[in-house]
Design a protein around this motif. Structure first.
Motif, short mmCIF file in Angstrom:
data_model
loop_
_atom_site.label_atom_id
_atom_site.label_comp_id
_atom_site.label_asym_id
_atom_site.label_seq_id
_atom_site.Cartn_x
_atom_site.Cartn_y
_atom_site.Cartn_z
N TYR A 149 -16.28 16.93 -25.38
CA TYR A 149 -15.63 16.87 -24.07
C TYR A 149 -16.37 15.84 -23.22
CZ TYR A 149 -19.57 19.84 -22.78
OH TYR A 149 -20.83 20.31 -22.60
N GLY A 150 -15.70 15.38 -22.15
CA GLY A 150 -16.31 14.40 -21.29
C GLY A 150 -17.00 15.07 -20.12
N GLU A 151 -18.11 14.48 -19.67
CA GLU A 151 -18.74 15.01 -18.47
C GLU A 151 -19.29 13.85 -17.64
OE1 GLU A 151 -22.07 17.47 -19.15
OE2 GLU A 151 -23.13 15.99 -20.37
N PRO B 202 -11.03 21.74 -23.63
CA PRO B 202 -11.49 20.96 -22.48
C PRO B 202 -11.57 19.47 -22.79
CG PRO B 202 -13.32 22.15 -23.46
CD PRO B 202 -12.09 22.58 -24.21
N ALA B 203 -11.04 18.65 -21.86
CA ALA B 203 -11.18 17.19 -21.98
C ALA B 203 -12.34 16.73 -21.11
CB ALA B 203 -9.89 16.50 -21.56
N ILE B 204 -12.46 17.32 -19.93
CA ILE B 204 -13.64 17.08 -19.10
C ILE B 204 -14.14 18.42 -18.57
CG2 ILE B 204 -13.25 14.70 -18.38
CD1 ILE B 204 -11.91 15.72 -15.84
N LYS B 205 -15.46 18.52 -18.39
CA LYS B 205 -16.05 19.77 -17.94
C LYS B 205 -16.91 19.54 -16.71
CE LYS B 205 -16.58 22.92 -21.86
NZ LYS B 205 -17.58 23.53 -22.75
N ASP B 206 -16.74 20.43 -15.76
CA ASP B 206 -17.67 20.55 -14.63
C ASP B 206 -17.97 19.23 -13.92
OD1 ASP B 206 -19.17 22.02 -12.90
OD2 ASP B 206 -21.01 21.88 -14.09
#
Lengths: 298, 281
Positions: free
Chosen positions: B251-253, B41-45
């Motif tokens: 990961y980014g959020e 994952p690079a970005i999540k949710d």
């Protein structure tokens, strides 16, 4: 833990003189290897030129071989030059579009797994000996149909295809991704982006690859022996029939009993060599021009 | 106990307050988006809405997935092998993430300007005109080119040399040409991925000014690592940060998303506060 820094012992290594000597030795060896490579080229060109010079005249490319018993030895190889022109020309027409399409598919559309397989196949095809391709085309087209210029062109196209495809792939990979993205971000379709934005960037490289491939197959002999070697002495342009070619003519003349035929074989070889040299130089010139154009667009 | 936040950047306070969010038209509804490269994952949710005719800035430290996120909005990540996306991105109510959606059609409405200027190796005129021609907007071509170049604040500088190569322009001019190229085809949204990061302050100011001038016609989403820039141009600001998963993976959020004014003066999350006050990042 990693070690860092250079100790005094490293800087003043005890075996420094030995290292220097070894370095010197390797330099000399590399220099010698380069000299040997160039030496052989010079030797070949020189010997061909020396032996063929006596027969190198305009008649060689304008006159057909003399057929009469008493006139043996006079005349030229116009039929061979005409045949080579036709056969290599048609081979280029076959290999160029196919090679470009293969390259476009591999760089722009193919998933990585397919890309590896096709790429490997190209390398293998490139490594197939010319005589094997000759036998293959012989079995495919010549058996039952007879020899023809088309069969010879097809054989040569098989040799050209991987060369054209490889060099096209290389220049396609040089086209910056940003350029493709610029077009796609406008909402332009993929195929249109490829044709109008990517491909024009690579014209120079494609020409270079094609010229090199032409130079390579112009001198191929083995596939032609199977596909286009039973020929008369008249100039023909019709590829439905077998056509005389320069390499095959050289091969046949070299087996003649007449020493003047040998000289003519050397002269024809010299012309072929000069042609290849000229096309290679053209290719290099085009390549440098294309590279500077590409780097300017970064 | 209340602490007064001193933002690291001066935030212009004269800006007109935004109307209440319910009254703004939503152009994107982004819901639970995860973006993965090769399964990582690079970005999540990420869940947020993008509003019409506003400038929305995405800020955050390097590696927080800002660029990945913005490239999801016009399916630009489709070009990267191994990229997958879960969640939904609705554009005017219609999900654009599915396999049955034509990314070419999506990009037709959602244009993009990239980090480094990437003009075509064609003339200045053709850079703008090519897209119009290919997309069949050929009526009044010269007028359309002039209007786009004028909107991008470039017309006066290039009107006498439209036939010159685009590569002869300076970096800032090239980037404005790329903006002209993007808006010439009349997109609905213009995505900007750090459009000024390779430019000098004067060229940067020109690009910020044109965003402010043009936001009545377009909706801008801009990724920037420059907080001053976000404070100057954006109506809404989203702050992305890097988090660590259970197994230490990064990961980014999306940490916080609010009106720019509030993000820089009274953020609700301490991570945002740390970032905008310059304690981190």
């Amino acid at each position: 833990m990693s070690t860092h820094g250079i100790t005094r012992a490293d800087m003043h290594a005890v075996n420094l003189p030995r290292r220097r000597a070894l370095n010197r030795l390797m330099e000399v060896l590399a220099w010698l290897a380069a000299a040997v490579a160039i030496g052989f080229l010079v030797l070949i060109v020189w010997s061909v030129a020396r032996k063929g010079a006596s027969e190198l005249n305009l008649a060689l490319i304008t006159k057909t071989p003399a057929t009469g018993f008493f006139t043996s030895g006079s005349g030229g190889l116009a039929n061979a030059f005409a045949g080579t022109l036709v056969i290599v020309g048609i081979a280029t027409l076959m290999a160029l579009p196919t090679g470009i399409l293969v390259a476009l598919y591999l760089t722009e559309f193919a998933p990585p797994s397919v890309r590896n397989i096709v790429s490997l196949s190209l390398d293998v095809l490139n490594g197939v000996p010319a005589i094997v391709i000759g036998i293959f085309v012989y079995g495919l087209f010549v058996l039952g149909h007879g020899q023809s210029g088309y069969a010879a062109s097809f054989a040569l196209a098989c040799i050209m295809l991987p060369l054209v495809a490889r060099s096209t792939i290389e220049v396609l990979l040089l086209v910056p991704r940003a350029l493709r993205e610029a077009s796609l971000a406008l909402g332009v379709a993929r195929w249109r982006t490829t044709l109008s934005i990517v491909l024009p960037q690579t014209i120079g490289g494609i020409i270079t690859g094609t010229v090199l491939a032409v130079a390579r197959v112009a001198g191929e002999t083995a596939p032609l022996l199977f596909t286009s070697s039973l020929v008369g002495t008249q100039v023909h342009w019709n590829p439905h029939h077998a056509l005389q070619t320069v390499p095959v003519a050289i091969f046949e003349l070299s087996e003649s009993a007449d020493p003047q035929d040998h000289a003519r074989a050397w002269a024809a070889a010299l012309v072929l060599l000069l042609f290849i040299l000229l096309t290679s130089l053209t290719a290099r010139w085009l390549a440098t021009r294309n590279r500077s154009k590409l780097s300017a667009s970064r | 106990m209340s602490i007064t936040i001193q933002p690291a950047v001066r935030v212009e306070t004269k800006r007109q307050p935004l109307p209440p969010r319910e009254r703004l038209e939503r152009i994107f509804n982004i819901d639970g988006v995860d973006a993965l490269y090769g399964g990582k994952p690079a970005i999540k949710d990420v869940t947020m809405d993008v509003y019409k005719n506003l400038v929305t800035a995405i800020i955050g430290p390097s590696g927080c997935g800002k660029s990945t996120f913005i490239r999801c909005l016009n399916r630009m990540n489709d070009l990267i092998p191994g990229f997958t996306l879960t969640g939904t991105i609705r554009y005017h109510g219609q999900d654009i993430t599915g396999n049955d959606v034509d990314p070419v059609a999506v990009r037709r409405h959602i244009g993009m300007v990239f980090q480094r200027p990437n003009p075509f190796p064609k003339s200045i005129y053709d850079n703008v005109a090519w897209g119009l021609k290919v997309l069949g907007m050929k009526d009044g071509l010269a007028d359309r080119v002039e209007r786009a170049l004028t909107q991008a604040a470039l017309w006066d500088e290039v009107k006498d040399r439209l036939k010159a190569s685009a590569l002869s322009l300076s970096g800032g001019q090239q980037q404005r040409l790329c903006i002209a190229r993007a808006i010439a085809v009349e997109p609905d949204v213009v995505l900007m991925d750090e459009p000024a990061s390779a430019l000098d302050p004067i060229a940067t100011a020109a690009i910020e000014q044109l965003m402010t001038d043009l936001k009545g016609e377009y909706t801008f989403v801009i990724v920037t690592h420059n907080m001053q820039q976000a404070a100057r141009v954006a109506d809404m600001t989203a702050f992305f940060s890097i988090s660590r998963g259970d197994e230490g993976e990064r990961y980014g959020e999306l940490v916080e998303y609010d009106a720019t004014q509030k993000m820089f003066t009274a953020p609700s999350d301490t991570r945002t506060e740390d970032y905008v006050t310059g304690r981190f990042g």
